[in-house]
Write a protein that holds these residues in place. Structure first.
Motif, PDB file in Angstrom:
ATOM      1  N   LEU A 167     -13.496  22.495  82.948  1.00 19.29           N
ATOM      2  CA  LEU A 167     -13.573  21.549  84.062  1.00 19.29           C
ATOM      3  C   LEU A 167     -12.923  22.088  85.327  1.00 19.29           C
ATOM      4  N   TRP A 168     -12.027  23.072  85.177  1.00 13.61           N
ATOM      5  CA  TRP A 168     -11.213  23.500  86.304  1.00 13.61           C
ATOM      6  C   TRP A 168     -11.353  24.972  86.677  1.00 13.61           C
ATOM      7  N   VAL A 169     -11.918  25.797  85.808  1.00 12.59           N
ATOM      8  CA  VAL A 169     -12.018  27.228  86.118  1.00 12.59           C
ATOM      9  C   VAL A 169     -13.134  27.498  87.115  1.00 12.59           C
ATOM     10  N   SER A 170     -12.932  28.530  87.922  1.00 14.24           N
ATOM     11  CA  SER A 170     -13.967  29.021  88.827  1.00 14.24           C
ATOM     12  C   SER A 170     -13.689  30.497  89.088  1.00 14.24           C
ATOM     13  N   ALA A 171     -14.738  31.202  89.425  1.00 12.02           N
ATOM     14  CA  ALA A 171     -14.614  32.640  89.699  1.00 12.02           C
ATOM     15  C   ALA A 171     -14.011  32.848  91.084  1.00 12.02           C
ATOM     16  N   PRO A 172     -13.292  33.922  91.250  1.00 15.10           N
ATOM     17  CA  PRO A 172     -12.887  34.931  90.262  1.00 15.10           C
ATOM     18  C   PRO A 172     -11.640  34.474  89.520  1.00 15.10           C
ATOM     19  N   LEU A 173     -11.614  34.766  88.227  1.00 11.56           N
ATOM     20  CA  LEU A 173     -10.475  34.384  87.412  1.00 11.56           C
ATOM     21  C   LEU A 173     -10.402  35.309  86.190  1.00 11.56           C
ATOM     22  N   VAL A 174      -9.194  35.735  85.855  1.00  7.90           N
ATOM     23  CA  VAL A 174      -8.951  36.574  84.682  1.00  7.90           C
ATOM     24  C   VAL A 174      -7.992  35.829  83.769  1.00  7.90           C
ATOM     25  N   ILE A 175      -8.429  35.634  82.515  1.00  6.53           N
ATOM     26  CA  ILE A 175      -7.627  34.926  81.524  1.00  6.53           C
ATOM     27  C   ILE A 175      -7.335  35.874  80.366  1.00  6.53           C
ATOM     28  N   TYR A 176      -6.054  36.071  80.081  1.00  3.88           N
ATOM     29  CA  TYR A 176      -5.631  36.850  78.922  1.00  3.88           C
ATOM     30  C   TYR A 176      -5.400  35.892  77.763  1.00  3.88           C
ATOM     31  N   LEU A 177      -5.918  36.250  76.586  1.00  4.53           N
ATOM     32  CA  LEU A 177      -5.724  35.470  75.364  1.00  4.53           C
ATOM     33  C   LEU A 177      -4.976  36.332  74.356  1.00  4.53           C
ATOM     34  N   THR A 178      -3.795  35.874  73.954  1.00  4.81           N
ATOM     35  CA  THR A 178      -2.995  36.635  72.998  1.00  4.81           C
ATOM     36  C   THR A 178      -2.641  35.763  71.806  1.00  4.81           C
ATOM     37  N   GLY A 179      -2.285  36.434  70.713  1.00  6.58           N
ATOM     38  CA  GLY A 179      -1.897  35.753  69.487  1.00  6.58           C
ATOM     39  C   GLY A 179      -2.364  36.559  68.297  1.00  6.58           C
ATOM     40  N   ASP A 180      -1.858  36.202  67.134  1.00 10.40           N
ATOM     41  CA  ASP A 180      -2.207  36.914  65.909  1.00 10.40           C
ATOM     42  C   ASP A 180      -3.685  36.739  65.574  1.00 10.40           C
ATOM     43  N   LEU A 181      -4.165  37.579  64.649  1.00  7.57           N
ATOM     44  CA  LEU A 181      -5.518  37.414  64.123  1.00  7.57           C
ATOM     45  C   LEU A 181      -5.666  36.005  63.570  1.00  7.57           C
ATOM     46  N   GLY A 182      -6.781  35.360  63.896  1.00  8.26           N
ATOM     47  CA  GLY A 182      -7.039  34.021  63.382  1.00  8.26           C
ATOM     48  C   GLY A 182      -6.306  32.901  64.092  1.00  8.26           C
ATOM     49  N   ALA A 183      -5.633  33.204  65.183  1.00  6.24           N
ATOM     50  CA  ALA A 183      -4.852  32.175  65.881  1.00  6.24           C
ATOM     51  C   ALA A 183      -5.708  31.243  66.727  1.00  6.24           C
ATOM     52  N   GLY A 184      -6.973  31.607  66.995  1.00  2.00           N
ATOM     53  CA  GLY A 184      -7.858  30.713  67.734  1.00  2.00           C
ATOM     54  C   GLY A 184      -8.334  31.228  69.078  1.00  2.00           C
ATOM     55  N   LYS A 185      -8.142  32.501  69.368  1.00  2.00           N
ATOM     56  CA  LYS A 185      -8.561  33.061  70.665  1.00  2.00           C
ATOM     57  C   LYS A 185     -10.066  32.942  70.866  1.00  2.00           C
ATOM     58  N   THR A 186     -10.839  33.327  69.858  1.00  2.21           N
ATOM     59  CA  THR A 186     -12.294  33.245  69.971  1.00  2.21           C
ATOM     60  C   THR A 186     -12.759  31.792  69.945  1.00  2.21           C
ATOM     61  N   THR A 187     -12.102  30.953  69.168  1.00  2.00           N
ATOM     62  CA  THR A 187     -12.457  29.530  69.114  1.00  2.00           C
ATOM     63  C   THR A 187     -12.263  28.885  70.484  1.00  2.00           C
ATOM     64  N   LEU A 188     -11.159  29.182  71.134  1.00  2.00           N
ATOM     65  CA  LEU A 188     -10.910  28.661  72.481  1.00  2.00           C
ATOM     66  C   LEU A 188     -11.961  29.191  73.458  1.00  2.00           C
ATOM     67  N   SER A 189     -12.273  30.478  73.358  1.00  2.00           N
ATOM     68  CA  SER A 189     -13.303  31.069  74.227  1.00  2.00           C
ATOM     69  C   SER A 189     -14.648  30.396  74.001  1.00  2.00           C
TER      70      SER A 189
END
Length: 152
Positions: free
Chosen positions: A23-45
């Motif tokens: 609802l709030w993102v717009s280009a240009p924007l860079v988002i880093y996603l960190t966390g252990d394997l299986g923590a939900g990075k791809t799910t959030l994406s």
């Protein structure tokens, strides 16, 4: 820096956070996603990309390094650098060409591309808190702070 923490009791809550971000993102924007394997990075994406209008599956670009999408007038690039052996590999794929005024970039495992990636506007760290996940979002630039502030 604008920062918030949220508990994510299940996968659906992680997807819904992606929707909130959409609802709030717009280009240009860079988002880093960190966390252990299986923590939900791809799910959030996936939640973010589908909320922006993508109708198909959103798969982790673990082997391809990047999956492109064109949605709502933005070039969205979902990077997964987990299998990156050497940051120089990013030079060979023309990494700098991905970051334009029209691009929204979601980068999983950004530490693997150290020195070749632009700084993040937003960093998102997903971790485990008992049986559920916890997420911390940090707005690191004025653009990122505006987005994170809207999520409070």
């Amino acid at each position: 820096m604008t920062s918030i923490k949220k508990n994510l009791p299940d996968e659906q809550a992680t997807i819904e956070l992606g929707y909130e971000l959409s609802l709030w993102v717009s280009a240009p924007l860079v988002i880093y996603l960190t966390g252990d394997l299986g923590a939900g990075k791809t799910t959030l994406s996936r939640g973010l990309i589908q909320s922006l209008g993508h109708k198909g599956n959103v798969k982790s670009p673990t082997y391809t390094l990047v999956e492109p999408y064109e949605l709502k007038g933005m070039d969205i690039f979902h990077f997964d650098l987990y299998r990156l052996l050497d940051p120089e590999e990013l030079e060979f794929m023309g990494i700098r060409d991905y970051f334009t005024e029209k691009s929204l970039s979601l980068i999983e495992w950004p530490d693997r591309g150290h020195g070749l990636l632009p700084d993040a506007d937003i960093s998102i760290h997903l971790g485990y808190q008992g049986e559920q996940r916890q997420v911390e979002l940090n707005g690191l630039t004025p653009a990122g702070q505006q987005v994170v502030a809207k999520l409070k």
